[in-house]
Design an enzyme around this catalytic site. Structure first.
Site, mmCIF file in Angstrom:
data_model
loop_
_atom_site.group_PDB
_atom_site.id
_atom_site.type_symbol
_atom_site.label_atom_id
_atom_site.label_comp_id
_atom_site.label_asym_id
_atom_site.label_seq_id
_atom_site.Cartn_x
_atom_site.Cartn_y
_atom_site.Cartn_z
ATOM 1 N N GLU A 134 10.569 2.573 10.727
ATOM 2 C CA GLU A 134 10.928 3.481 10.132
ATOM 3 C C GLU A 134 10.023 4.988 10.217
ATOM 4 O OE1 GLU A 134 13.912 3.379 10.499
ATOM 5 O OE2 GLU A 134 14.565 1.096 10.216
ATOM 6 N N LYS A 170 0.989 -1.547 -0.222
ATOM 7 C CA LYS A 170 0.230 -0.038 0.226
ATOM 8 C C LYS A 170 1.190 1.245 0.116
ATOM 9 C CE LYS A 170 -1.887 3.071 2.544
ATOM 10 N NZ LYS A 170 -1.635 3.615 1.508
ATOM 11 N N CYS A 195 13.437 11.777 5.958
ATOM 12 C CA CYS A 195 13.516 11.709 6.623
ATOM 13 C C CYS A 195 15.313 12.051 7.537
ATOM 14 C CB CYS A 195 13.673 10.318 7.604
ATOM 15 S SG CYS A 195 14.012 8.845 6.315
ATOM 16 N N GLU A 248 8.978 17.091 14.157
ATOM 17 C CA GLU A 248 10.258 17.383 12.849
ATOM 18 C C GLU A 248 9.432 18.196 12.245
ATOM 19 O OE1 GLU A 248 9.157 13.585 10.649
ATOM 20 O OE2 GLU A 248 11.113 13.576 10.350
HETATM 21 P P1 NAD Z 1 2.450 9.419 6.768
HETATM 22 O O1 NAD Z 1 1.978 8.175 8.443
HETATM 23 O O2 NAD Z 1 1.043 9.945 6.775
HETATM 24 O O3 NAD Z 1 1.560 7.526 6.319
HETATM 25 C C1 NAD Z 1 2.366 7.083 5.579
HETATM 26 C C2 NAD Z 1 1.631 5.978 5.196
HETATM 27 O O4 NAD Z 1 1.149 4.877 6.102
HETATM 28 C C3 NAD Z 1 1.060 5.834 4.199
HETATM 29 O O5 NAD Z 1 1.466 4.904 3.587
HETATM 30 C C4 NAD Z 1 -0.451 6.431 4.903
HETATM 31 O O6 NAD Z 1 -1.364 6.153 3.823
HETATM 32 C C5 NAD Z 1 -0.017 5.225 6.201
HETATM 33 N N1 NAD Z 1 -1.246 5.276 6.641
HETATM 34 C C6 NAD Z 1 -1.752 6.805 7.074
HETATM 35 N N2 NAD Z 1 -2.826 6.150 8.758
HETATM 36 C C7 NAD Z 1 -3.343 4.824 8.811
HETATM 37 C C8 NAD Z 1 -3.549 4.084 9.096
HETATM 38 N N3 NAD Z 1 -4.679 4.314 10.209
HETATM 39 N N4 NAD Z 1 -3.031 2.591 8.645
HETATM 40 C C9 NAD Z 1 -1.972 1.803 8.510
HETATM 41 N N5 NAD Z 1 -1.680 2.958 6.972
HETATM 42 C C10 NAD Z 1 -1.529 3.895 7.585
HETATM 43 O O7 NAD Z 1 3.369 9.750 6.605
HETATM 44 P P2 NAD Z 1 4.227 10.040 5.289
HETATM 45 O O8 NAD Z 1 3.041 11.862 5.144
HETATM 46 O O9 NAD Z 1 4.125 9.556 4.426
HETATM 47 O O10 NAD Z 1 5.515 10.342 4.968
HETATM 48 C C11 NAD Z 1 6.178 10.986 6.143
HETATM 49 C C12 NAD Z 1 6.649 10.673 7.602
HETATM 50 O O11 NAD Z 1 7.316 9.522 7.078
HETATM 51 C C13 NAD Z 1 7.775 11.514 7.781
HETATM 52 O O12 NAD Z 1 7.535 10.993 9.445
HETATM 53 C C14 NAD Z 1 9.650 11.053 7.467
HETATM 54 O O13 NAD Z 1 9.900 10.974 8.585
HETATM 55 C C15 NAD Z 1 8.818 9.783 7.225
HETATM 56 N N6 NAD Z 1 9.593 8.815 7.046
HETATM 57 C C16 NAD Z 1 10.610 7.908 7.614
HETATM 58 C C17 NAD Z 1 11.463 6.924 6.959
HETATM 59 C C18 NAD Z 1 12.720 6.109 7.507
HETATM 60 O O14 NAD Z 1 13.030 5.524 6.887
HETATM 61 N N7 NAD Z 1 12.709 6.691 9.265
HETATM 62 C C19 NAD Z 1 11.470 7.388 5.374
HETATM 63 C C20 NAD Z 1 10.923 7.938 4.762
HETATM 64 C C21 NAD Z 1 10.157 8.523 5.484
#
Ligand code: NAD
Length: 488
Positions: free
Chosen positions: A257, A182, A291, A390
């Site tokens: 992550e 997903k 990130c 962040e």
């Molecule tokens: P997000 O947490 O909003 O979404 C991540 C994923 O989770 C998406 O596919 C989203 O649709 C899904 N999601 C949302 N609600 C959910 C639920 N209730 N159940 C299951 N899945 C659900 O994050 P984002 O805005 O897409 O990405 C930005 C974030 O990602 C930042 O905090 C960034 O630091 C982090 N990030 C971390 C790394 C790492 O390796 N540490 C790498 C890239 C991004």
């Protein structure tokens, strides 16, 4: 061709891939170009809960046969996928830059990385070795082997639309697992393109499935299903923590992550031009939406004035424009919500007493897009929200410290622990920082962002949970250990 006409003015709608079939959804997702919001990159079928369930069932049904395949077959599939990604890196990189907003060079670089990851894990499929030991009981041998886990739910964020899916999907398949993928709703294009390649790679039906859609619907269905044995998630801390609780509560395996508040330390003896370049790269490239981006720039007082002056000059020279224009250094922010978050944090920083020295204003370009001038805030204190939370945009704050000891203390004064960097010419300080920075990845005289694909990736504290991703360490999450005792 796998695309289809839905017969309305939207034209082609890219479907989900479930059980070896391209499947329509009840709704569609419009993929908007952040460099030009009038442009729809494509239309994508939005899966519902039933589609997610069908994908999970297909994956569970395909598992036993796939787990029993020859590693050569899995290696060949992954190698073909890697080869095609590399061959089509320009076109796929262009698509990625159009939907996410990073520059074309960064988009092509990300697709290249995805291709390399698939090729790396093609090799890993053949290197799934175990241990053979004598038992403490005479005549008995002990074998330690690794087996696939089962169905893996892969849930990814928008900021690396193809590399993050690749570094989860490739090891999952290499070790004999089935996948329900997903992607983030903002970037279905790269996910679909990767799926289209996988659909022609020789995978049996059901081994790999794509369900594009909302986290609250499709994501939740994956998290809640007892047929999903493990979930690998990258995204925000809030989502990750909640999701982990649900998966663990039903006995599943989980890997997270999440966020970062990474520090870039500059000490008095740093090579100034190098320190400036490292900082500009870490904080602002990929629009600061990594990130691993450095968002806290911690500078000792002997070099402070010279460093900040030179960094402001460097930031002023960064060209912010359409991601596909050849001279663009910094593309747009991904969407309006993220842009508003960046602007809000700049307000908060100034209300808390920090000073904005450059950038921070919305920019107009040829087409309407989410353009933000890279922003640098100075006179900031470690306890300010801008240094605690962040932001995830082209926004960095500078903290002045007396000496290296204070710089290290401030570096570690965070709930996160993904990356930490130092610019220094002192071997003693570099060694000390390497040992004492509380982060999963430490960088000496290289940017905090920008990591290799063949070594472990991950953080400490609030940034990560579970085994490391990438490189040989990926095997820990995507396999389960069996200890067998054998008497002849
Ligand atoms: P997000 O947490 O909003 O979404 C991540 C994923 O989770 C998406 O596919 C989203 O649709 C899904 N999601 C949302 N609600 C959910 C639920 N209730 N159940 C299951 N899945 C659900 O994050 P984002 O805005 O897409 O990405 C930005 C974030 O990602 C930042 O905090 C960034 O630091 C982090 N990030 C971390 C790394 C790492 O390796 N540490 C790498 C890239 C991004």
């Amino acid at each position: 061709m796998v695309q289809d006409k839905d017969g309305d003015s939207r034209g082609e709608v890219h479907r989900n891939w479930i059980g070896g079939q391209w499947v329509k959804g009840p709704e569609v997702i419009a993929n908007i170009n952040p460099s030009n919001v009038a442009e729809v990159v494509g239309w994508y079928a939005k899966a519902d809960q039933a589609a997610a369930q069908a994908a999970i069932d297909a994956a569970a049904g395909a598992f036993a046969a796939w787990a029993g395949t020859s590693p050569q077959l899995r290696a060949d599939v992954l190698d073909r996928v890697g080869t095609e990604l590399l061959a089509r890196r320009e076109a796929l990189g262009t698509l990625l830059s159009r939907e996410e907003g990073k520059t074309l060079g960064e988009g092509i670089g990300e697709v290249t990385r995805a291709g390399q990851i698939f090729k790396f894990f093609a090799g890993e499929a053949l290197r799934n070795e175990g241990d053979l030991l004598d038992s403490i009981r005479p005549g008995v041998r002990v074998e330690v082997t690794r087996e696939p886990v089962g169905v893996i739910g892969v849930i990814t964020p928008w900021n690396f639309p193809i590399a993050i899916p690749a570094w989860k999907i490739a090891p999952a398949l290499a070790f004999g697992n089935c996948v329900v993928f997903k992607p983030a709703e903002l970037v279905p294009g790269s996910a679909w393109a990767l799926t289209e390649i996988l659909s022609r790679s020789g995978l049996p039906e059901g081994v790999f499935n794509l369900v594009m859609g909302a986290g609250s619907v499709v994501g939740e269905a994956i998290v809640a299903s007892p047929r999903v044995d493990a979930v690998s998630f990258t995204g925000s801390v809030e989502r990750g923590r909640a999701l982990a609780q649900s998966v663990v509560a039903r006995g599943g395996k989980v890997q997270l992550e999440m966020g970062g508040k990474n520090a870039q330390v500059i000490v008095d003896d740093a090579d100034l031009p190098r320190a400036v370049e490292i900082t500009a790269q870490s904080a602002f490239f990929s629009t600061g939406q990594r990130c691993t981006a450095a968002s806290r720039i911690i500078v000792t007082q002997g070099i402070y004035e010279r460093f900040v002056g030179a960094l402001v000059e460097r930031v002023a020279a960064l060209r912010v424009d359409d991601a596909l224009k050849p001279n663009t250094d910094i593309g747009p922010v991904v969407d309006m919500r993220q842009l508003q978050q960046d602007l809000d944090y700049l307000d908060i920083a100034q209300r808390e007493g920090a000073r904005l020295v450059i950038g921070g204003q919305r920019l107009r370009r040829e087409a309407e897009g989410f353009y933000l001038a890279p922003a640098l805030v100075v006179d900031s204190a470690p306890q300010m929200r801008v240094n605690k939370e962040e932001i995830f945009g082209p926004v960095a704050s500078v903290i002045r410290v007396a000496d290296y000891e204070e710089a290290l203390a401030v570096t570690n004064d965070t709930v996160f622990g993904l990356t930490a960097g130092i610019a220094t010419t002192s071997l003693r300080l570099a060694e000390h920082f390497k040992r004492h920075a509380q982060a999963g990845m430490v960088m000496v005289n290289v940017p905090t962002a920008g990591v290799d694909y063949h070594v472990p990736f991950g953080g400490r504290k609030g940034s990560s949970f579970g085994p490391r991703e990438q490189g040989r360490y990926a095997r820990e999450f995507y396999t389960t250990v069996k200890t067998s005792y054998v008497a002849a």
